[in-house]
Each structure stands twice: as C-alpha cells, then as structure tokens.
Motif scaffolding. Structure first.
Motif, mmCIF file in Angstrom:
data_model
loop_
_atom_site.group_PDB
_atom_site.id
_atom_site.type_symbol
_atom_site.label_atom_id
_atom_site.label_comp_id
_atom_site.label_asym_id
_atom_site.label_seq_id
_atom_site.Cartn_x
_atom_site.Cartn_y
_atom_site.Cartn_z
ATOM 1 N N SER A 44 0.747 -1.129 0.141
ATOM 2 C CA SER A 44 0.081 0.116 0.040
ATOM 3 C C SER A 44 0.938 1.353 0.136
ATOM 4 C CB SER A 44 -0.631 -0.061 1.064
ATOM 5 O OG SER A 44 -1.515 1.085 1.352
ATOM 6 N N GLU A 45 0.362 2.262 -0.684
ATOM 7 C CA GLU A 45 1.054 3.376 -0.878
ATOM 8 C C GLU A 45 0.283 4.708 -0.500
ATOM 9 O OE1 GLU A 45 3.656 5.547 -4.443
ATOM 10 O OE2 GLU A 45 1.864 4.469 -5.048
ATOM 11 N N LEU A 46 0.803 5.627 0.160
ATOM 12 C CA LEU A 46 0.136 6.850 0.419
ATOM 13 C C LEU A 46 0.424 7.666 -0.584
ATOM 14 C CD1 LEU A 46 -1.340 8.881 2.229
ATOM 15 C CD2 LEU A 46 0.809 9.608 3.026
ATOM 16 N N VAL A 47 -0.857 8.172 -1.332
ATOM 17 C CA VAL A 47 -0.759 8.733 -2.705
ATOM 18 C C VAL A 47 -0.637 10.252 -2.453
ATOM 19 C CG1 VAL A 47 -2.123 9.523 -4.802
ATOM 20 C CG2 VAL A 47 -1.906 6.983 -4.027
ATOM 21 N N ALA A 48 -1.709 10.605 -1.509
ATOM 22 C CA ALA A 48 -1.819 12.174 -1.093
ATOM 23 C C ALA A 48 -2.277 12.372 0.397
ATOM 24 C CB ALA A 48 -2.628 12.719 -2.159
ATOM 25 N N ALA A 49 -2.414 13.517 0.917
ATOM 26 C CA ALA A 49 -2.778 13.654 2.165
ATOM 27 C C ALA A 49 -2.964 15.092 2.319
ATOM 28 C CB ALA A 49 -1.830 13.200 3.385
ATOM 29 N N ILE A 50 -3.985 15.397 3.186
ATOM 30 C CA ILE A 50 -4.505 17.018 3.533
ATOM 31 C C ILE A 50 -4.774 16.970 4.828
ATOM 32 C CG2 ILE A 50 -6.621 16.331 2.826
ATOM 33 C CD1 ILE A 50 -6.873 19.225 1.432
ATOM 34 N N ASN A 51 -4.419 18.378 5.549
ATOM 35 C CA ASN A 51 -4.551 18.535 6.554
ATOM 36 C C ASN A 51 -5.990 19.210 6.825
ATOM 37 O OD1 ASN A 51 -2.194 18.154 7.740
ATOM 38 N ND2 ASN A 51 -1.374 19.900 8.063
ATOM 39 N N PRO A 52 -6.917 19.352 7.862
ATOM 40 C CA PRO A 52 -8.047 19.934 7.757
ATOM 41 C C PRO A 52 -8.275 21.380 7.798
ATOM 42 C CG PRO A 52 -7.517 19.154 9.876
ATOM 43 C CD PRO A 52 -6.293 18.822 9.221
ATOM 44 N N GLY A 100 -4.966 12.414 13.971
ATOM 45 C CA GLY A 100 -4.961 13.819 14.476
ATOM 46 C C GLY A 100 -5.218 14.684 13.197
ATOM 47 N N PRO A 101 -4.931 16.032 13.342
ATOM 48 C CA PRO A 101 -5.160 17.313 12.533
ATOM 49 C C PRO A 101 -3.910 17.510 11.615
ATOM 50 C CG PRO A 101 -4.463 18.092 14.684
ATOM 51 C CD PRO A 101 -4.472 16.615 14.936
ATOM 52 N N LEU A 102 -2.858 16.661 11.823
ATOM 53 C CA LEU A 102 -1.811 16.810 10.959
ATOM 54 C C LEU A 102 -1.391 15.344 10.449
ATOM 55 C CD1 LEU A 102 0.785 18.479 13.300
ATOM 56 C CD2 LEU A 102 -0.793 19.699 11.600
ATOM 57 N N PHE A 103 -1.153 15.532 8.875
ATOM 58 C CA PHE A 103 -1.195 14.306 8.134
ATOM 59 C C PHE A 103 0.445 13.670 8.320
ATOM 60 C CE2 PHE A 103 1.884 15.768 4.975
ATOM 61 C CZ PHE A 103 1.650 16.968 4.419
ATOM 62 N N SER A 104 0.345 12.347 8.273
ATOM 63 C CA SER A 104 1.687 11.811 8.298
ATOM 64 C C SER A 104 1.949 10.749 7.321
ATOM 65 C CB SER A 104 1.536 10.824 9.623
ATOM 66 O OG SER A 104 2.741 10.012 9.866
ATOM 67 N N LEU A 105 3.097 10.426 7.003
ATOM 68 C CA LEU A 105 3.340 9.645 6.033
ATOM 69 C C LEU A 105 3.430 8.051 6.466
ATOM 70 C CD1 LEU A 105 6.368 11.680 4.230
ATOM 71 C CD2 LEU A 105 3.952 11.768 3.779
ATOM 72 N N ALA A 106 3.252 8.017 7.605
ATOM 73 C CA ALA A 106 3.170 6.588 8.339
ATOM 74 C C ALA A 106 1.658 6.126 8.469
ATOM 75 C CB ALA A 106 3.794 6.597 9.599
ATOM 76 N N PRO A 107 1.788 4.717 7.583
ATOM 77 C CA PRO A 107 0.508 4.412 7.517
ATOM 78 C C PRO A 107 -0.145 3.983 8.787
ATOM 79 C CG PRO A 107 2.114 3.284 5.845
ATOM 80 C CD PRO A 107 2.682 3.890 6.812
#
Length: 123
Positions: A44-52, A100-107
């Motif tokens: 599995s790969e993190l493609v994109a992430a976004i903070n709120p 939480g409210p900050l994205f992480s690269l860790a699954p």
C-alpha cells in the motif's frame, strides 16, 4: 466511523477520474485525511494527504502535477482529482482517517480505512 469511496472506473491512458470519500461518525474537520492505493503484488502506498485547517498537502512523487487532493469540511467529503492517468496508476484506492489534525506519511497513523474503489487505466 464510516468512509465510503466512489468514482473509480476504467479509463484510457491520459484520461481523468475524480474520486470521492464520504465520511461519517467523527468530526471530519479535526482530522487529516489521506488517499492510499494498493496495486496487485505491491505494498500500500500513500498517494496524497491533506490537513483539515491549513490545506497543507502531500503528494507522492509519481503523482505530483497530475493528482489534486481536496476536502469539503461542510460536506464531510474528501476528493482526489486524477488527471493524465497512466497504466501504473491502476490500483485499489482507499481513503483513510488520520488520528489527528496533521497528516503523516506513516500508514499506522491512519486508524480507519474505507473499502476502496478500483481504478484501472488501460494503455
């Protein structure tokens, strides 16, 4: 907590798709969100992430300039706009809720996942 993806499908190389993730059961604007993908035989790969709140985003290198992650906190919905799709983008795409409210690269920072929507890109 519920996350339901939609918008996947079969598309030719160079085409576009817009994925949606409708969420419920938690306060959406308190959590960062991510889109992951899993291709056959691959991790599995993190493609994109976004903070709120500050709209800070992350993209894996292979999708930069082609994919855009966005969220509508009023509609409790996460989006992934995918343009110029390539066969190597073929995968099951799932949205995930960060702890939480900050994205992480860790699954392991993402505690809840949707069932996923299949994206298949033909050459």
């Amino acid at each position: 907590v519920r996350l339901v993806e939609s918008g996947g499908g079969l598309v030719q190389s160079g085409g576009s798709l817009r994925l949606s993730c409708a969420v419920s059961g938690f306060t959406f604007n308190h959590h960062a969100m991510g889109w992951f993908r899993r291709a056959p035989g691959k991790a599995s790969e993190l493609v994109a992430a976004i903070n709120p709140d500050d709209d800070r985003t992350y993209y894996t290198d292979s999708v930069k300039g082609r994919f855009t992650i966005a969220r509508d906190n009023a509609l409790n919905t996460l989006y992934l706009e995918m343009n110029n799709l390539k066969p190597e983008d073929t995968a099951l795409y799932s949205c995930a809720k960060s702890q939480g409210p900050l994205f992480s690269l860790a699954p392991h920072s993402y505690g809840y996942w949707g069932q996923g929507t299949q994206v298949t890109v033909t050459s």
